[in-house]
Scaffold this active site. Structure first.
Site: not given
Ligand code: EZ4
Ligand code: CO
Length: 401
Positions: A209, A235, A282, A311, A211, A338, A159, A147, A401, A261, A315
């Site tokens: 991504d 994505e 995702r 995903h 986002h 991922e 991001y 990615r 975000w 995700e 986290d």
């Molecule tokens: O922003 O998991 O594709 N991966 C993502 C991640 C998300 C985080 C949010 O907690 O978009 O990096």
């Molecule tokens: Co993502």
């Protein structure tokens, strides 16, 4: 076999994780991941105050019945807190069953459908040149899919681009604020991929991504302009609560789309899958209520030639990573996984059998999920308040975000 006890642990080895441990009268225990980035303690309460009392005395082999007990039986359905808690229970039960039957979870899910699980890491840089260097570093490490995210000229943050060495979306303390301009992003991103493709050639899969920051027509424009660079996927182009909006995107581009995700049930996907508006799922096993519910999502998706692309950010704990690897190894319509490495402290707290080799990951052959939880070590890393960032346009408007 009976469930005798269950405990929830919150620890912060580099970042926060919520871990559920379910104990049985035969000495076997199972572990599940309930981490919800920035809202961890809500899942803890949902498990401790409501679920655990109802788990005691049940037969841990009755996974399907227990899943429905906590989904239908709560009356209130869906949502990230609920479904993360249900997922933690579900993962722990599959772990127990695998350990009791002395077999890895992938064997309970149909057995191996492939040798290994193709994964992609996150490459990023402040500039196009730095991003290309980072992509090349991963290619040199053996990755076959990467990615790529880059800083955008004129924006102080974006991001997917870390200031430091490792990318970590949540920040300890109060939420940080990012700055956004759709115009700058849309003008810049095709140039990024033109240069990345030129530098690394055609053989490596490239992913990107958005986002959730575009409108459907903007997503159509970006997808179309990226077509010459043959992305593996684009994505989360637009916030996807409105599934029908993907009809508009699909009309304008053949760039494959990955979504969800932040989704948490199959019902978030019904239009997207049955109208073939997307190409990859995702939603993770953690967000989506566990292995039991993800089996249904993957089965529905398979009929419509939609594949899995779970995903796998840092986290989600190593327990979710392991569950995903077992699932991905077994399901026919696997696409990609991922893989964002965990901090070293987290790997110590969650010793695991899974391993990376030449672009692919392998769950290992230990019974159950093949991950353990070091309670004593975890206790030395207490919970730290942390939030995901919020995002504003250049004029101050609060944005996605
Ligand atoms: O922003 O998991 O594709 N991966 C993502 C991640 C998300 C985080 C949010 O907690 O978009 O990096
Ligand atoms: Co993502």
């Amino acid at each position: 076999m009976k469930i005798t006890d269950a405990k929830v642990f919150v620890c912060s080895p580099g970042r926060n994780f919520v871990t559920l441990k379910i104990y049985t009268d035969e000495g076997i225990y199972g572990i599940g991941d309930g981490t919800l980035n920035g809202r961890e303690k809500s899942v803890v309460s949902y498990l401790e105050d409501y679920c655990i009392p109802c788990l005691l005395g049940r037969d841990p082999f009755q996974i399907e019945d227990i899943w429905h007990y906590f989904y239908k039986g709560a009356y209130w359905r869906r949502g990230p807190v609920t479904m993360s808690a249900v997922a933690a229970i579900d993962m722990a039960l599959w772990d127990i069953k695998g350990k009791a039957l002395k077999t890895p979870v992938y064997n309970l899910l149909g057995g191996k459908s492939r040798q290994g699980v193709m994964v992609y890491p996150h490459a990023y840089g402040e500039t196009i040149e730095a991003t290309i260097e980072n992509v090349q570093k991963y290619v040199d490490e053996g990755y076959v899919a990467v990615r790529a995210q880059s800083g955008i000229p004129g924006l102080k943050s974006t991001y997917g681009v870390a200031k430091g060495k490792t990318y970590e979306p949540a920040q300890r303390g109060m939420p940080t604020e990012y700055e956004w301009s759709t115009e700058k992003y849309l003008n810049f991103t095709p140039k990024l991929f033109q240069k990345v493709r030129d530098a690394i050639g055609d053989d490596i899969h490239l992913l990107h991504d958005c986002h959730h920051r575009l409108t459907p027509i903007e997503a159509g424009r970006l997808g179309k302009e990226l077509e010459p660079y043959h992305l593996f996927w684009l994505e989360d182009t637009t916030p996807a609560e409105l599934q029908e909006s993907f009809r508009l995107i699909r009309k304008h581009t053949t760039t494959p789309l990955a979504v969800g995700e932040v989704f948490n049930t199959v019902y978030d996907y019904t239009t997207l899958i049955t109208e073939q508006l997307i190409d990859y799922i995702r939603m993770s096993i953690l967000r989506g209520g566990g292995i039991t519910s993800m089996q249904k999502v993957a089965a529905l998706a398979s009929i419509y030639q939609v594949r899995t692309g779970f995903h796998g950010a840092s986290d989600l704990s190593p327990i979710t990573m392991a569950a995903a690897l077992h699932f991905n190894l077994a399901v026919n319509n696997f696409g990609i996984q991922e893989y964002m490495k965990h901090p070293a402290e987290a790997n110590d707290v969650f010793p695991h059998a899974y391993a990376f080799e030449k672009g692919y990951m392998y769950p290992g052959d230990e019974p159950g999920l093949g991950v353990d939880f070091n309670e004593e070590l975890a206790a030395t890393y207490p919970y730290q308040r942390a939030y995901l960032p919020v995002n504003r346009k250049e004029d101050g408007t609060l944005f996605d975000w």
